[in-house]
Design a protein around this motif. Sequence first.
Motif, PDB file in Angstrom:
ATOM      1  N   GLY A 156       0.824  -1.276  -0.213  1.00 15.27           N
ATOM      2  CA  GLY A 156       0.313  -0.012  -0.006  1.00 15.27           C
ATOM      3  C   GLY A 156       0.968   1.292   0.421  1.00 15.27           C
ATOM      4  N   ARG A 157       1.558   1.601   0.901  1.00 15.56           N
ATOM      5  CA  ARG A 157       2.533   2.230   1.125  1.00 15.56           C
ATOM      6  C   ARG A 157       3.791   2.800  -0.823  1.00 15.56           C
ATOM      7  NH1 ARG A 157       4.193   6.618   4.978  1.00 15.56           N
ATOM      8  NH2 ARG A 157       2.025   6.449   5.731  1.00 15.56           N
ATOM      9  N   LEU A 158       4.133   1.428  -0.472  1.00 15.60           N
ATOM     10  CA  LEU A 158       5.056   1.791  -1.917  1.00 15.60           C
ATOM     11  C   LEU A 158       4.122   2.280  -2.883  1.00 15.60           C
ATOM     12  CD1 LEU A 158       7.599   0.915  -3.339  1.00 15.60           C
ATOM     13  CD2 LEU A 158       6.313  -1.060  -4.377  1.00 15.60           C
ATOM     14  N   LEU A 159       2.749   1.703  -3.323  1.00 20.34           N
ATOM     15  CA  LEU A 159       2.010   2.049  -4.165  1.00 20.34           C
ATOM     16  C   LEU A 159       1.971   4.327  -4.361  1.00 20.34           C
ATOM     17  CD1 LEU A 159      -0.483  -0.529  -5.073  1.00 20.34           C
ATOM     18  CD2 LEU A 159       1.440   1.016  -6.744  1.00 20.34           C
ATOM     19  N   ASP A 160       1.185   4.052  -2.810  1.00 17.38           N
ATOM     20  CA  ASP A 160       1.180   5.587  -2.601  1.00 17.38           C
ATOM     21  C   ASP A 160       2.671   6.597  -2.831  1.00 17.38           C
ATOM     22  OD1 ASP A 160      -0.663   5.852  -1.116  1.00 17.38           O
ATOM     23  OD2 ASP A 160      -0.350   6.222   0.674  1.00 17.38           O
ATOM     24  N   VAL A 162       4.656   5.323  -4.979  1.00 21.05           N
ATOM     25  CA  VAL A 162       4.848   5.875  -6.968  1.00 21.05           C
ATOM     26  C   VAL A 162       4.014   6.544  -6.956  1.00 21.05           C
ATOM     27  CG1 VAL A 162       3.965   4.630  -9.028  1.00 21.05           C
ATOM     28  CG2 VAL A 162       5.007   3.370  -7.352  1.00 21.05           C
ATOM     29  N   ALA A 163       2.453   6.858  -6.767  1.00 21.63           N
ATOM     30  CA  ALA A 163       1.668   8.210  -6.998  1.00 21.63           C
ATOM     31  C   ALA A 163       2.124   9.664  -7.229  1.00 21.63           C
ATOM     32  CB  ALA A 163      -0.016   8.071  -6.396  1.00 21.63           C
ATOM     33  N   GLN A 164       3.229   9.723  -5.610  1.00 21.42           N
ATOM     34  CA  GLN A 164       3.906  10.786  -5.207  1.00 21.42           C
ATOM     35  C   GLN A 164       5.008  11.011  -6.478  1.00 21.42           C
ATOM     36  OE1 GLN A 164       4.726  11.729  -1.640  1.00 21.42           O
ATOM     37  NE2 GLN A 164       3.190  12.111  -1.082  1.00 21.42           N
ATOM     38  N   LEU A 198       4.501  -2.117 -12.952  1.00 21.31           N
ATOM     39  CA  LEU A 198       5.410  -1.067 -12.876  1.00 21.31           C
ATOM     40  C   LEU A 198       6.551  -1.054 -13.325  1.00 21.31           C
ATOM     41  CD1 LEU A 198       4.070   0.585 -10.009  1.00 21.31           C
ATOM     42  CD2 LEU A 198       3.660   1.791 -12.207  1.00 21.31           C
ATOM     43  N   LEU A 199       7.010  -2.990 -13.661  1.00 23.06           N
ATOM     44  CA  LEU A 199       8.024  -2.789 -13.435  1.00 23.06           C
ATOM     45  C   LEU A 199       8.558  -3.414 -14.545  1.00 23.06           C
ATOM     46  CD1 LEU A 199       8.172  -5.716 -10.475  1.00 23.06           C
ATOM     47  CD2 LEU A 199       8.995  -3.107 -10.610  1.00 23.06           C
ATOM     48  N   PRO A 200       9.564  -3.617 -15.754  1.00 20.13           N
ATOM     49  CA  PRO A 200      10.250  -4.273 -16.417  1.00 20.13           C
ATOM     50  C   PRO A 200       9.750  -5.711 -16.834  1.00 20.13           C
ATOM     51  CG  PRO A 200      12.006  -3.365 -15.092  1.00 20.13           C
ATOM     52  CD  PRO A 200      11.085  -3.599 -14.558  1.00 20.13           C
ATOM     53  N   LYS A 201       9.472  -6.586 -17.650  1.00 22.87           N
ATOM     54  CA  LYS A 201       9.285  -7.372 -17.965  1.00 22.87           C
ATOM     55  C   LYS A 201      10.301  -8.037 -17.721  1.00 22.87           C
ATOM     56  CE  LYS A 201       4.823  -6.675 -20.118  1.00 22.87           C
ATOM     57  NZ  LYS A 201       4.359  -5.650 -19.219  1.00 22.87           N
ATOM     58  N   GLN A 202      11.359  -7.501 -17.916  1.00 25.66           N
ATOM     59  CA  GLN A 202      12.808  -8.892 -17.983  1.00 25.66           C
ATOM     60  C   GLN A 202      13.043  -8.405 -16.680  1.00 25.66           C
ATOM     61  OE1 GLN A 202      13.158 -10.852 -19.455  1.00 25.66           O
ATOM     62  NE2 GLN A 202      15.401 -10.962 -20.760  1.00 25.66           N
TER      63      GLN A 202
END
Length: 486
Positions: A156-160, A162-164, A198-202
């Motif tokens: 949750g906080r990580l996505l926060d 990311v949003a910022q 959000l991460l690279p496929k590789q």
Amino acid sequence: MTDTPLKTAPETVAELAADTLRFDSFGLAPEILRALNEQGYVHPTPIQAQAIPVVLQGRDVMGAAQTGTGKTAGFSLPIIQLLMAHANTSASPARHPVRALILTPTRELADQVAENVKAYSRHTALRAAVVFGGVDMAPQTAILRNGVEIVIATPGRLLDHVAQKSVNLSQTQILIMDEADRMLDMGFLPDLQRIINLLPKQRQNLMFSATFSPEIKKLSASFLNNPVSIEVARSNATSENVTQVLYKVEEDEKRDAVAFIIRERGLKQVIVFSNTKIGASRVAVHLVKQGIKATAIHGDKSQQERMAALEAFKRGEVEILVATDVAARGLDISEMPCVINFDLPYNAEDYVHRIGRTGRAGAKGDAISLHTDKDERLLTDIEKLIKQKIVRLQLAGFVATSLHTERRPFSNSERAGRPSDRSERNERPMRSYQPPREKIDPWFLKPYEPSANSQATTIKPAVKLSVEEVKPQKKAALLGGLVKAS
DNA sequence: AAAAAAC
């Protein structure tokens, strides 16, 4: 760190192999070996021996391992090595992309993993940051913006962040999902999916799970790429070092029973698990009233309170930590001789996790569970999962005895004809039961006779007790319940 | 049914 268990006699092939191996035989960087040396680590644990070379090869890993197996070092040492080896290959180092991301289901676990990672990487140029909710975001943002290679986070906080836009995951090469089964249970899948998008496929993926449910297999199939399976303990198995017992009590006797067990056994450093937050608080209050140093930890407490409770417990100022399943997994607290289930967990897998808090690192442990009539179905689920029957004992002074109008254990004859239902007996439960202080041995055991091939036969009680025969019809009833289960 | 995790 406390994550690496003490060595015991090797039992499996993997353990034998691990015994002859040393950390310096993996080709780890001198900076990493130095950190290990300073902490006095020479030999890897079985999971470390298996995981380190595979992770170094860049393979995906599906690891079935309980906490206390050295799992954290098993993945953090090789990822530190990988990040060191391929340092500064990023096209835009100014953007400070995160290169390894470790996700955990609880804040406390994130904090603990971060401490380990920081310790192992202290002589390298790598920077790690831990990010979780319940605390001020600003300091985390500042550290992230300054640039870190490794992030340890709750989703949750990580996505926060990311949003910022305070964190850049577009160049993350390694994803580690710790306690993945827990993340699924807690409904983290959507957040997990969002993060993975959000991460690279590789990238390299490592997934760790204490249990190996069909859901986990599905998750592994969708997120991992041809993973190497690593398994240390038998999956869904409980440690052989843990002596498990069950005490049957009535619902309103539970708190007294817990206080009683703690006092009688002279227990210190015990986690008592409750299924509810309110229940955990109430048990803690009850124990404190009885002069026992206890405190509660659960999700309704502030993060500050949670950390304070954990710290006080680790320091020994608090002897009994009454917890919800927030503490069931991952937390590595040394010297845990005993775990008490105040309630049996709703999920059988949680039982495995809870009692996995004891019997760590080759030490002996006791797992004591209270159960009531209503718990039969849960019990059969648990016994099915752990593939063994848990020995059923009775707790003197409870269910059939001195909680009631007479403050002494019932005699055998009194007990014999006694209805189990309190309403039938027309009795009022006593509110605060004080166990006799004098040297009247208030314990007796009715050993439940396990089936011939049950592992429970090896279990012996932790305290000296007088033994009494189980009434034949009662035994038949107990057996009947178990036969249906298997 | 309840727990955890974002403000």
